[in-house]
Motif scaffolding. Structure first.
Motif, PDB file in Angstrom:
ATOM      1  N   UNK A 111      51.400 -13.274  67.216  1.00 32.75           N
ATOM      2  CA  UNK A 111      51.574 -11.971  67.870  1.00 32.75           C
ATOM      3  C   UNK A 111      51.512 -10.781  66.923  1.00 32.75           C
ATOM      4  N   UNK A 112      52.111 -10.906  65.731  1.00 36.50           N
ATOM      5  CA  UNK A 112      52.132  -9.787  64.794  1.00 36.50           C
ATOM      6  C   UNK A 112      50.721  -9.416  64.344  1.00 36.50           C
ATOM      7  N   UNK A 113      49.916 -10.417  64.044  1.00 42.82           N
ATOM      8  CA  UNK A 113      48.541 -10.147  63.614  1.00 42.82           C
ATOM      9  C   UNK A 113      47.718  -9.510  64.724  1.00 42.82           C
ATOM     10  N   UNK A 114      47.903  -9.986  65.951  1.00 48.15           N
ATOM     11  CA  UNK A 114      47.155  -9.429  67.080  1.00 48.15           C
ATOM     12  C   UNK A 114      47.534  -7.966  67.293  1.00 48.15           C
ATOM     13  N   UNK A 115      48.816  -7.680  67.265  1.00 41.23           N
ATOM     14  CA  UNK A 115      49.284  -6.296  67.451  1.00 41.23           C
ATOM     15  C   UNK A 115      48.776  -5.396  66.336  1.00 41.23           C
ATOM     16  N   UNK A 116      48.839  -5.869  65.105  1.00 38.22           N
ATOM     17  CA  UNK A 116      48.348  -5.075  63.976  1.00 38.22           C
ATOM     18  C   UNK A 116      46.863  -4.775  64.128  1.00 38.22           C
ATOM     19  N   UNK A 117      46.110  -5.775  64.541  1.00 36.71           N
ATOM     20  CA  UNK A 117      44.673  -5.590  64.760  1.00 36.71           C
ATOM     21  C   UNK A 117      44.428  -4.496  65.800  1.00 36.71           C
ATOM     22  N   UNK A 118      45.089  -4.598  66.950  1.00 41.55           N
ATOM     23  CA  UNK A 118      44.869  -3.638  68.033  1.00 41.55           C
ATOM     24  C   UNK A 118      45.190  -2.211  67.588  1.00 41.55           C
ATOM     25  N   UNK A 119      46.311  -2.030  66.931  1.00 41.22           N
ATOM     26  CA  UNK A 119      46.701  -0.690  66.484  1.00 41.22           C
ATOM     27  C   UNK A 119      45.741  -0.149  65.432  1.00 41.22           C
ATOM     28  N   UNK A 120      45.318  -1.008  64.522  1.00 39.70           N
ATOM     29  CA  UNK A 120      44.404  -0.578  63.460  1.00 39.70           C
ATOM     30  C   UNK A 120      43.061  -0.146  64.033  1.00 39.70           C
ATOM     31  N   UNK A 121      42.551  -0.897  64.990  1.00 36.95           N
ATOM     32  CA  UNK A 121      41.214  -0.615  65.517  1.00 36.95           C
ATOM     33  C   UNK A 121      41.191   0.644  66.380  1.00 36.95           C
ATOM     34  N   UNK A 122      42.175   0.828  67.247  1.00 34.17           N
ATOM     35  CA  UNK A 122      42.146   2.037  68.082  1.00 34.17           C
ATOM     36  C   UNK A 122      42.436   3.290  67.263  1.00 34.17           C
ATOM     37  N   UNK A 123      43.125   3.138  66.145  1.00 30.68           N
ATOM     38  CA  UNK A 123      43.319   4.274  65.238  1.00 30.68           C
ATOM     39  C   UNK A 123      42.058   4.558  64.429  1.00 30.68           C
ATOM     40  N   UNK A 124      41.261   3.523  64.204  1.00 29.74           N
ATOM     41  CA  UNK A 124      40.018   3.667  63.440  1.00 29.74           C
ATOM     42  C   UNK A 124      38.945   4.357  64.264  1.00 29.74           C
ATOM     43  N   UNK A 125      38.896   4.067  65.571  1.00 26.36           N
ATOM     44  CA  UNK A 125      37.887   4.668  66.452  1.00 26.36           C
ATOM     45  C   UNK A 125      38.512   4.910  67.817  1.00 26.36           C
ATOM     46  N   UNK A 126      38.635   6.179  68.190  1.00 26.22           N
ATOM     47  CA  UNK A 126      39.307   6.537  69.440  1.00 26.22           C
ATOM     48  C   UNK A 126      38.486   6.186  70.682  1.00 26.22           C
ATOM     49  N   UNK A 127      37.201   5.847  70.500  1.00 21.74           N
ATOM     50  CA  UNK A 127      36.344   5.554  71.652  1.00 21.74           C
ATOM     51  C   UNK A 127      36.210   4.067  71.963  1.00 21.74           C
ATOM     52  N   UNK A 128      36.660   3.234  71.064  1.00 24.26           N
ATOM     53  CA  UNK A 128      36.445   1.801  71.256  1.00 24.26           C
ATOM     54  C   UNK A 128      37.402   1.226  72.292  1.00 24.26           C
ATOM     55  N   UNK A 129      36.907   0.316  73.116  1.00 23.92           N
ATOM     56  CA  UNK A 129      37.726  -0.385  74.092  1.00 23.92           C
ATOM     57  C   UNK A 129      37.988  -1.802  73.596  1.00 23.92           C
ATOM     58  N   UNK A 130      39.233  -2.252  73.682  1.00 22.46           N
ATOM     59  CA  UNK A 130      39.607  -3.574  73.215  1.00 22.46           C
ATOM     60  C   UNK A 130      40.080  -4.435  74.383  1.00 22.46           C
ATOM     61  N   UNK A 131      39.507  -5.627  74.502  1.00 20.11           N
ATOM     62  CA  UNK A 131      39.979  -6.592  75.484  1.00 20.11           C
ATOM     63  C   UNK A 131      40.376  -7.870  74.760  1.00 20.11           C
ATOM     64  N   UNK A 132      41.557  -8.366  75.063  1.00 20.19           N
ATOM     65  CA  UNK A 132      42.045  -9.606  74.467  1.00 20.19           C
ATOM     66  C   UNK A 132      42.162 -10.661  75.552  1.00 20.19           C
TER      67      UNK A 132
END
Length: 365
Positions: A111-132
Motif C-alpha cells: 500500500x505505501x508504494x502504491x500511494x507514493x506512486x500515485x501522489x508522485x505522478x499526479x504532482x509530476x503532471x496535473x493532466x495525467x489520469x491514473x487508474x489502479x
C-alpha cells in the motif's frame, strides 16, 4: 478530452484509417512477483524469467520512439510495484510520449508504494489520469491462500482506501478475475465486497488460457455462468449508481462504460465456443512490451514475436513497421483471430466502425 500533447486529428486518423501507431501498450516492467497465484501465466520455475529487465536508460530511449498516437500505457508484471523504479518509468512515459493516462495492474500487497506512486505522478503532471486495477478474487482467507501472501486481502482494501482519498484524477478499481478457484462462490464474493467492504468501483475479467495456465475443462461452464452473473450485476448496479467505475457525467466516462458493456457481451459470445466477431487490431493499435524488451501484438499470440527492442536500438516504431509485423497483422485479419483478452477487445471496439453508433449513443443516455 485530449491534452495538447496529442493532436486530435492525428490520433483519430490513426485509429479509424491508417492504424499504423499504437494507441495503447501493455508494458511488463518486471516478471518479479511476491504472489504465486494458481492461474498465473508466468513460469516462475524458469530462472531466466527474472533476468534482463529493460534498464531505465533503455526505457528512456524506448519511450521516445512510440509514435504520436499513444494515449495510454498499462504498467504491469509480475507485480509492477516489485520494481522500485516504477515511478521513474512512469515519468519517462509522461515526459517522452503523448499518453493521457496510466493504468496499473497490481496485487496491492504494498500500500505505501502504491500511494507514493500515485501522489508522485499526479504532482509530476496535473493532466495525467491514473487508474489502479486492484486484484481481489475471493473472500479474505481464501484470497490470501490462493495468492499465497499473508494479509493480502486487508492490504488490498487499505490500498483502495488510500487511493480514494488522494485526488479525483486517481481511480482505484477492484477487479475480480473469474476462475476455477472462485466461480462457485462468486455471488458471495460480490456481496462481501460491495456490502461488507463498501466497494463502489468494481470490474471483472474471465480467466483465459495463456502461458503455463490452462483452464480445467470441467470448470468452463461454471466459470462462464459466474462471469455472466457478475457482469450483469455490475451493469445493474452501475445503472443504480451503486457502482461507479467512471464519471458518467463526462463524455469519456460514458464511452468507457459502454465499451465495457460491449466487451462483456463479446466475451460471453466467444468464451465457450470461440468464434470470430469482428477484426482485431493487435499489432496495429495495441501491443505488448515484455520485461526483456520483446514486442508482441498481444499476450495470447506468444509465438508471434515482432521484434527485440535491444536488436533495434530501442526503436519501437521500427519494429511496428517491419515486415514481420506486417505479416502478423495480415495473419490476424486473414485467420479471423479471436480471443477473450479484454485489453485487445478494447481496441477492437475502438477501431471498428460497427461499434461507433453504440458508443456515440451512450453520450446522450
Amino acid at each position: 478530452m485530449l491534452t495538447k500533447k496529442a493532436k486530435l486529428l492525428h490520433v483519430l486518423n490513426n485509429i479509424y484509417f491508417k492504424k499504423i501507431e499504437p494507441v495503447s501498450v501493455v508494458h511488463f516492467i518486471t516478471n518479479r512477483c511476491n504472489a504465486r497465484c494458481s492461474f498465473c501465466f508466468i513460469d516462475f520455475e524458469d530462472p531466466n524469467t527474472f533476468k534482463s529487465e529493460l534498464t531505465l536508460s533503455e526505457i528512456d530511449k524506448l519511450t521516445k520512439n512510440l509514435g504520436k498516437s499513444l494515449l495510454n500505457v498499462n504498467l504491469t508484471g509480475g507485480e509492477p510495484f516489485a520494481r522500485k523504479e516504477i515511478i521513474d518509468i512512469a515519468k519517462l512515459y509522461i515526459k517522452n510520449t503523448t499518453i493521457q493516462s496510466i493504468y496499473v495492474t497490481t496485487n496491492a500487497s504494498l500500500p505505501e508504494r502504491v500511494e507514493e506512486f500515485a501522489k508522485s505522478i499526479i504532482n509530476f503532471d496535473k493532466n495525467i489520469q491514473l487508474t489502479f486495477q486492484i486484484s481481489i478474487d475471493d473472500l479474505p482467507e481464501r484470497h490470501d491462500e490462493v495468492r499465497k501472501i499473508q494479509n493480502l486481502f486487508d492490504n488490498c482494501i487499505e490500498t483502495y482506501r488510500r487511493l480514494q482519498k488522494i485526488d479525483e484524477r486517481v481511480n482505484p478499481i477492484i477487479s475480480v478475475t473469474v476462475s476455477h478457484e472462485n466461480c462457485e462462490n462468486i455471488e458471495n464474493i460480490f456481496q462481501y465486497l460491495t456490502v461488507k467492504c463498501k466497494i463502489n468501483s468494481l470490474k471483472c475479467t474471465i480467466v483465459r488460457d495463456e502461458g503455463v495456465y490452462k483452464t480445467p475443462n470441467e470448470k468452463k461452464e461454471k466459470i462462464f455462468k459466474a462471469y455472466s452473473w457478475l457482469t450483469n450485476k455490475i451493469k445493474e448496479m452501475s445503472k443504480k449508481k451503486k457502482i461507479n467505475n467512471y464519471n458518467l457525467k463526462s463524455i469519456q466516462g460514458k464511452l468507457h462504460n459502454k465499451k465495457d458493456e460491449i466487451s462483456w457481451e463479446m466475451v460471453k459470445k466467444m468464451y465457450l465456443n470461440p468464434k470470430y466477431i469482428s477484426p482485431c487490431h493487435a499489432g496495429s493499435l495495441f501491443g505488448i512490451i515484455s520485461s526483456k524488451g520483446l514486442v508482441y501484438p498481444c499476450e495470447i499470440l506468444e509465438d508471434k514475436l515482432l521484434g527485440d527492442l535491444r536488436d533495434n536500438d530501442m526503436d519501437f516504431m521500427k519494429i511496428w513497421k517491419n515486415q514481420t509485423t506486417s505479416n502478423t497483422k495480415k495473419f490476424i485479419l486473414n485467420s479471423n483471430c479471436n480471443c477473450t483478452y479484454e485489453c485487445a477487445l478494447t481496441y477492437n471496439i475502438l477501431g471498428n466502425w460497427r461499434y461507433q453508433p453504440h458508443l456515440m449513443s451512450s453520450v446522450f443516455d
